[in-house]
Design an enzyme around this catalytic site. Structure first.
Site, mmCIF file in Angstrom:
data_model
loop_
_atom_site.group_PDB
_atom_site.id
_atom_site.type_symbol
_atom_site.label_atom_id
_atom_site.label_comp_id
_atom_site.label_asym_id
_atom_site.label_seq_id
_atom_site.Cartn_x
_atom_site.Cartn_y
_atom_site.Cartn_z
ATOM 1 C CG ASP A 14 -27.413 -53.575 -13.669
ATOM 2 O OD1 ASP A 14 -27.975 -54.240 -14.514
ATOM 3 O OD2 ASP A 14 -26.680 -52.762 -14.030
ATOM 4 N NE ARG B 145 -30.069 -51.371 -15.079
ATOM 5 C CZ ARG B 145 -29.169 -50.583 -15.258
ATOM 6 N NH1 ARG B 145 -29.759 -49.198 -15.830
ATOM 7 N NH2 ARG B 145 -28.001 -50.680 -15.554
ATOM 8 N N GLY C 237 -21.242 -49.308 -23.963
ATOM 9 C CA GLY C 237 -22.167 -48.039 -24.075
ATOM 10 C C GLY C 237 -21.465 -46.898 -23.479
ATOM 11 C CG ASN C 238 -23.033 -42.939 -22.712
ATOM 12 O OD1 ASN C 238 -22.409 -42.281 -23.330
ATOM 13 N ND2 ASN C 238 -24.458 -42.624 -22.846
ATOM 14 C CG HIS D 75 -23.084 -53.446 -21.791
ATOM 15 N ND1 HIS D 75 -24.412 -53.676 -22.127
ATOM 16 C CD2 HIS D 75 -22.833 -52.132 -21.779
ATOM 17 C CE1 HIS D 75 -24.923 -52.705 -21.835
ATOM 18 N NE2 HIS D 75 -24.302 -51.551 -21.850
ATOM 19 N NE ARG E 223 -23.992 -40.940 -31.937
ATOM 20 C CZ ARG E 223 -25.024 -41.375 -31.577
ATOM 21 N NH1 ARG E 223 -25.897 -41.767 -32.469
ATOM 22 N NH2 ARG E 223 -25.367 -40.952 -30.167
#
Ligand code: ADP
Length: 346
Positions: free
Chosen positions: A94, A37, A156-157, A154, A230
Site C-alpha cells: 500500500d 495486499r 472511503g472510510n 480516495h 449516507r
C-alpha cells in the site's frame, strides 16, 4: 458464515474455487499466483515483490510501522502457502506507490536521527488505489500517464489525497500511519500534535485510550456521532447541527489539501479524481468540494455530477480548464494486474 481466521478463509476459498459445481478451476495448482495486499512496505519495497523467506523477514521488520495490519497480512501469506501449495505469492504494498515522493515531502521536521534510526517519515497509504485510478484517468483522457498531473481523492472510510506529478506520487496526505491528513469516518486526521500531551497530562487518558480515541472515535463520528456518510447526509437534511458541522469540516479539509497540492504541482493540474465509497457515490460531497473554484479553472456540471454510474466519467463542465472525473477504484483488480505484470516480467 463464520470465518474466524485466515486459515479457514483460505480453506474456504480453495473449496469454492475448485468445487465441481461452481468452481472455476480443477485444482488449486491451476492458479499462477496469489497477490496479497500488504499495508506497510516501509522503505524496503517500492514495487510488487515475489514472496520468499527474505521478503517475509522484511515484512516482519516493518511490523512496528503497522502493528495492526502487517501481522494480519503475514497470516494471510502463511495460510496461502499452506492451502495453495507451490503457488507463487506476490506482495503488493500500500505504501509502494508513494516511494517516489521527494524527500522534502516525506520528511517530518524532527531531529534527523529519528528518521535515520527509526525511519520516522511520511509513507502514505492507499497507494494501490491512487495508482489504479490514475491509470484509469490516463486511459479516459487518452494521454500517457507520464504526462499527467493529477489530484486523486480516495474518500472511503479511510481517506487520503494524492498529488501525482508526471504519473508518479509526489505528495500524499497520510503519513507515517494512516491517521494523518483528511478527516475520515472515525479518524481525526491532522491535529495539533500537542493535543495528545494535553489529553495525557490533564484529562489523564492513557496512551492506549488516546490511540483509540484518535483512530476510532474521532473524525465524522466524533463530530456527528455517525460514521456512514449516507446517514450523516440524511441527518443534515433534517437540520441536524452536528451533521452539518461534520460535513463542513470534512469538505474544508479536502479543499485545504487541494489548494496545497495545486500549488505544490506548480499550478499545472490536468484532473481531479474522486474515488472510493464517498468519492464515487456522494454527489453532494463532490459538489461541496468543487464549489466556487472557477478562479482556479475548476467548474463542475451539476447534472453530470448527479448522474449515477459505474464507469469512469467526467463531471466538469465545458468551460472547466481542469477535468473533474469519477474513477471507480478496484484495489483487488489492481493487485491482480500488478501480480500478472510481475509474473510476465519473470
Ligand atoms: P472502505 O474504506 O471501508 O473500503 P468504502 O470505500 O466502501 O470504504 O467507503 C465507505 C463510505 O462510503 C461510507 O462512509 C459510506 O457511507 C460511503 N458511501 C457509500 N455509498 C454512498 C452513497 N450512495 N452516498 C454517500 N456515501 C456513500
Amino acid at each position: 458464515k463464520n470465518i474466524p481466521d485466515h486459515e479457514t478463509g483460505f480453506r474456504e476459498m480453495d473449496e469454492l474455487l475448485t468445487n465441481a459445481k461452481e468452481g472455476v478451476i480443477k485444482n488449486s495448482s491451476d492458479i499462477s499466483a496469489i497477490g496479497h495486499r500488504v499495508v506497510h512496505g516501509g522503505e524496503t519495497f517500492t514495487k510488487p515483490t515475489i514472496i520468499d523467506e527474505t521478503v517475509i523477514k522484511a515484512i516482519e521488520s516493518n511490523v512496528p510501522l503497522a502493528p495492526l495490519h502487517n501481522p494480519g497480512n503475514l497470516s494471510g501469506i502463511f495460510a496461502a502457502q499452506k492451502f495453495f501449495k507451490g503457488v507463487i505469492n506476490i506482495a503488493v504494498f500500500d505504501t509502494a506507490f508513494h516511494q517516489t515522493m521527494p524527500e522534502g515531502n516525506y520528511r517530518y521536521a524532527l531531529p534527523n536521527e529519528y528518521y535515520e534510526k527509526y525511519k520516522i517519515r511520511r509513507y502514505g497509504f492507499h497507494g494501490t488505489s491512487h495508482q489504479y485510478v490514475s491509470k484509469l484517468a490516463a486511459k479516459f483522457l487518452n494521454k500517457p500517464i507520464e504526462s499527467l498531473n493529477l489530484i486523486t481523492l480516495h474518500l472511503g472510510n479511510g481517506a487520503s489525497v494524492c498529488a501525482i506529478k508526471n504519473g508518479k506520487s509526489f505528495d500524499t496526505s497520510m503519513g507515517m500511519t494512516p491517521l494523518e491528513g483528511l478527516i475520515m469516518g472515525t479518524r481525526a486526521g491532522d491535529i495539533d500534535p500537542a493535543i495528545p500531551f494535553f489529553l495525557a497530562d490533564h484529562v489523564k487518558l492513557s496512551y492506549k485510550e488516546i490511540d483509540t480515541m484518535l483512530n476510532k472515535e474521532s473524525g465524522l463520528k466524533g463530530i456527528s456521532s455517525l460514521n456512514d456518510m449516507r446517514d450523516i447526509l440524511a441527518k443534515r437534511e433534517e437540520g441536524d447541527k452536528n451533521a452539518k458541522l461534520a460535513i463542513e469540516m470534512y469538505v474544508k479539509r479536502i479543499r485545504k489539501y487541494i489548494g496545497a497540492y495545486l500549488v505544490g504541482l506548480g499550478g499545472k493540474l490536468d484532473a481531479i479524481i474522486f474515488t472510493a465509497g464517498i468519492g464515487e457515490n456522494a454527489s453532494e460531497i463532490r459538489k461541496l468540494c468543487m464549489e466556487n473554484l472557477s478562479m482556479l479553472g475548476i467548474e463542475i456540471d451539476e447534472n453530470k455530477n448527479k448522474a449515477s454510474g459505474k464507469e469512469v466519467r467526467e463531471i466538469n463542465n465545458d468551460k472547466s480548464k481542469i477535468k473533474v472525473l469519477i474513477c471507480p477504484t478496484n484495489e483487488e483488480l489492481e493487485i491482480a494486474l500488478q501480480a500478472k505484470e510481475l509474473l510476465q516480467a519473470n
